[in-house]
Scaffold this active site. Structure first.
Site, short mmCIF file in Angstrom:
data_model
loop_
_atom_site.label_atom_id
_atom_site.label_comp_id
_atom_site.label_asym_id
_atom_site.label_seq_id
_atom_site.Cartn_x
_atom_site.Cartn_y
_atom_site.Cartn_z
N ASN A 96 1.50 -13.40 -1.26
CA ASN A 96 2.83 -14.25 -0.73
C ASN A 96 2.34 -14.31 0.73
O ASN A 96 2.18 -13.59 1.32
CB ASN A 96 3.90 -13.51 -0.84
CG ASN A 96 5.05 -14.31 -0.12
OD1 ASN A 96 4.79 -15.56 0.57
ND2 ASN A 96 6.32 -13.87 -0.28
N ARG B 92 3.68 -15.48 3.07
CA ARG B 92 4.45 -15.21 4.25
C ARG B 92 4.78 -13.74 4.32
O ARG B 92 5.55 -13.21 5.48
CB ARG B 92 5.81 -15.92 3.82
CG ARG B 92 5.66 -17.65 3.95
CD ARG B 92 7.00 -18.16 3.41
NE ARG B 92 8.11 -17.70 3.99
CZ ARG B 92 9.07 -17.53 3.24
NH1 ARG B 92 9.50 -18.20 2.09
NH2 ARG B 92 10.48 -17.14 4.00
N CYS B 93 4.01 -12.91 3.69
CA CYS B 93 4.32 -11.46 3.59
C CYS B 93 3.27 -10.87 4.37
O CYS B 93 1.88 -11.11 4.14
CB CYS B 93 4.43 -10.86 2.28
SG CYS B 93 4.11 -9.21 2.14
N SER B 94 3.58 -10.11 5.49
CA SER B 94 2.64 -9.54 6.28
C SER B 94 1.61 -8.67 5.66
O SER B 94 0.43 -8.34 5.92
CB SER B 94 3.35 -8.89 7.67
OG SER B 94 3.89 -7.66 7.08
N ARG C 82 -0.81 -10.51 3.40
CA ARG C 82 -1.92 -11.20 4.39
C ARG C 82 -2.64 -9.94 4.99
O ARG C 82 -3.96 -10.25 4.91
CB ARG C 82 -1.13 -11.83 5.58
CG ARG C 82 -0.49 -12.96 5.13
CD ARG C 82 -0.03 -13.73 6.54
NE ARG C 82 0.57 -13.10 7.61
CZ ARG C 82 1.81 -12.88 7.83
NH1 ARG C 82 2.70 -13.39 6.87
NH2 ARG C 82 2.32 -12.20 8.86
#
Length: 116
Positions: free
Chosen positions: A8, A10-12, A15
């Protein structure tokens, strides 16, 4: 070598895990599971590859939706929970990295190193 990440962007943590893989010159197949949710068969396989005893162990239990859907109800069986993940992929714990039949949840990202 087969390597993929359920990601995802948008997920730190997702990433960070992807960056960790790339820093090791690894190019995983990136599965954006919110756009292409895994089916029940894939989720069953992930539970097994992760070595989990319950689908709940790969669900985001602190997510508001988990509470709203009352997923802590012990009457819900594994098949019920699998269907909930198919219908609500945002409840899938992330990221999940799979390599050659083994999987790890990247929380923290370094957990995935055990299968590389």
């Amino acid at each position: 070598m087969s390597l993929c990440i359920y990601h995802n962007p948008r997920c730190s943590k997702s990433r960070e895990t992807l960056a960790l893989l790339e820093s090791r010159q690894l190019q995983p197949n990136i599965i954006r599971y919110l756009e292409t949710p895994p089916d029940i068969t894939t989720l069953r396989t992930l539970v097994s590859q992760l070595g989990l005893s319950s689908v709940r162990d790969m669900m985001r239990r602190k997510d508001a939706l988990y509470s709203e859907l009352k997923l802590d109800n012990p009457q819900l069986g594994e098949e019920d929970l699998l269907q909930v993940l198919v219908d609500n992929p945002q409840l899938l714990e992330r990221p999940i990295v799979v390599k050659d039949g083994q999987a790890r949840i990247g929380r923290p990202p370094e957990h995935v190193l055990a299968i590389l």
